[in-house]
Design an enzyme around this catalytic site. Structure first.
Site, PDB file in Angstrom:
ATOM      1  N   GLU A  91       0.800  -1.211   0.000  1.00 38.91           N
ATOM      2  CA  GLU A  91       0.000   0.000   0.000  1.00 38.91           C
ATOM      3  C   GLU A  91       0.841   1.273   0.000  1.00 38.91           C
ATOM      4  O   GLU A  91       0.411   2.296  -0.526  1.00 38.91           O
ATOM      5  CB  GLU A  91      -0.915   0.013   1.228  1.00 38.91           C
ATOM      6  CG  GLU A  91      -1.956  -1.094   1.249  1.00 38.91           C
ATOM      7  CD  GLU A  91      -3.069  -0.860   0.252  1.00 38.91           C
ATOM      8  OE1 GLU A  91      -3.613   0.257   0.216  1.00 38.91           O
ATOM      9  OE2 GLU A  91      -3.381  -1.777  -0.512  1.00 38.91           O
ATOM     10  N   ASP A 109      -8.115   7.682  -8.250  1.00 39.34           N
ATOM     11  CA  ASP A 109      -8.827   6.434  -8.545  1.00 39.34           C
ATOM     12  C   ASP A 109     -10.334   6.574  -8.421  1.00 39.34           C
ATOM     13  O   ASP A 109     -11.062   5.577  -8.442  1.00 39.34           O
ATOM     14  CB  ASP A 109      -8.334   5.312  -7.624  1.00 39.34           C
ATOM     15  CG  ASP A 109      -8.634   5.573  -6.157  1.00 39.34           C
ATOM     16  OD1 ASP A 109      -9.055   6.694  -5.826  1.00 39.34           O
ATOM     17  OD2 ASP A 109      -8.426   4.657  -5.328  1.00 39.34           O
ATOM     18  N   THR A 114      -7.330   9.190  -0.159  1.00 42.76           N
ATOM     19  CA  THR A 114      -6.928   7.928   0.443  1.00 42.76           C
ATOM     20  C   THR A 114      -5.953   8.286   1.560  1.00 42.76           C
ATOM     21  O   THR A 114      -5.027   9.067   1.336  1.00 42.76           O
ATOM     22  CB  THR A 114      -6.254   7.006  -0.582  1.00 42.76           C
ATOM     23  OG1 THR A 114      -7.196   6.647  -1.588  1.00 42.76           O
ATOM     24  CG2 THR A 114      -5.726   5.757   0.070  1.00 42.76           C
TER      25      THR A 114
END
Length: 306
Positions: A91, A109, A114
């Site tokens: 990640e 995305d 995020t």
């Protein structure tokens, strides 16, 4: 904690075609992922015949090891630490998972921001759940003023009401132990604990439980084809879990095959190296206990624990 040869963290910003692009699709309010508790193991299964004198010490040691392994899994603190590092390598391109409390960016995305140790997303609801939990535990914290905006942008990739001020506030909050604990608790509630519980129900060991956890992190709980439940259902068409009389290695290979299929359904997940050159490496080596030393690659980068 196992010693490690640290991987030099990348200083290159994360981009949609690299590790953070593998952020899972998640629903606004993730329904509780109800799983059964660990299968009860009859105590008789651990009964041992009196060892032959010439092999007595060795057999006793093996029996003790078996008892220890039966009593622990991915939730053993040392193994959980390994799991956190493995996920962070995929990640965040780093084994230093605790440095990710302050991580935040939009990787393009379609899921908005995020952030954090598990990639909480502003567009999918788990970031909102996290900030709401933090507000309950620490009223008036620096992120609390952004709750209305987080509710408005949920389900979209919008930054309306957030932006650079929100990013700065996130990094400030990341220094607060209460926010770090909130991240830990939401990670465990939604992803880690369900993975361990389902693994125990299926009769898989530490590696299998990690394989489940990583799949939940990327794909989220749910029953559609590319969520965790759909992946498991696809694997069930090819093999049986140990609890159903199947071979553990064959089952985990079937699960990984189904996972790779699901990843390839979305361009952002198309790099399957976190399976091919990491989890599959451990499985092919027969390391069902996820015992260090561990060596693997993700996105071409090499890592080692132990």
């Amino acid at each position: 904690m196992n010693s490690e040869t640290p991987h030099t963290p990348s200083t290159t910003p994360h981009t949609p075609d690299h590790s953070r692009s593998a952020r899972a699709r998640r629903l606004r309010r993730l329904a509780p992922f109800v799983v059964a508790v660990a299968l009860a193991v009859p105590s008789a299964s651990y009964a041992l015949a009196s060892p032959a004198p010439e092999h007595g010490a060795r057999d006793v040691a093996r029996a003790e090891q078996a008892r220890t392994e039966a009593a622990t899994g991915l939730d053993d603190p040392a193994k959980k630490e390994i799991a956190m590092q493995l996920v962070s390598s995929a990640e965040n391109s780093s084994l230093d998972w605790k440095a990710q409390y302050r991580y935040i960016e939009d990787i393009g995305d379609g899921r908005g921001y995020t952030a954090g140790i598990i990639g909480f997303c502003s567009g999918t609801g788990d970031m909102l759940d996290l900030v709401e939990l933090y507000a309950k535990r620490a009223p008036g914290n620096v992120l609390a003023p952004y709750l209305p905006a987080l509710r408005e942008v949920n389900g979209t990739d919008s930054h309306a009401g957030l932006g650079s001020a929100f990013e700065k506030a996130w990094r400030t909050a990341a220094e607060d132990p209460a926010f770090q604990q909130a991240q830990n608790d939401e990670r465990d509630r939604v992803y880690f604990d369900p993975a361990v519980a389902q693994g125990e129900k299926d009769g898989v060991g530490t590696l299998g439980q990690f394989i489940y956890y990583d799949a939940l992190v990327m794909h989220g709980p749910g029953d559609d084809g590319t969520s965790f439940g759909g992946i498991r259902a696809r694997a069930l068409r090819e093999a049986k879990p140990p609890a159903g009389g199947g071979d553990e290695t064959a089952w985990l290979n079937a699960f990984l095959d189904a996972r790779v299929w699901a990843m390839k359904q979305e361009e952002a997940h198309s790099d399957t190296s976190r399976v091919d050159t990491a989890q599959r490496v451990f499985l092919d080596a027969g390391n069902l206990g996820l015992e260090p030393p561990l060596e693997w690659k993700v996105y071409g980068d090499s890592y080692r624990i132990g």
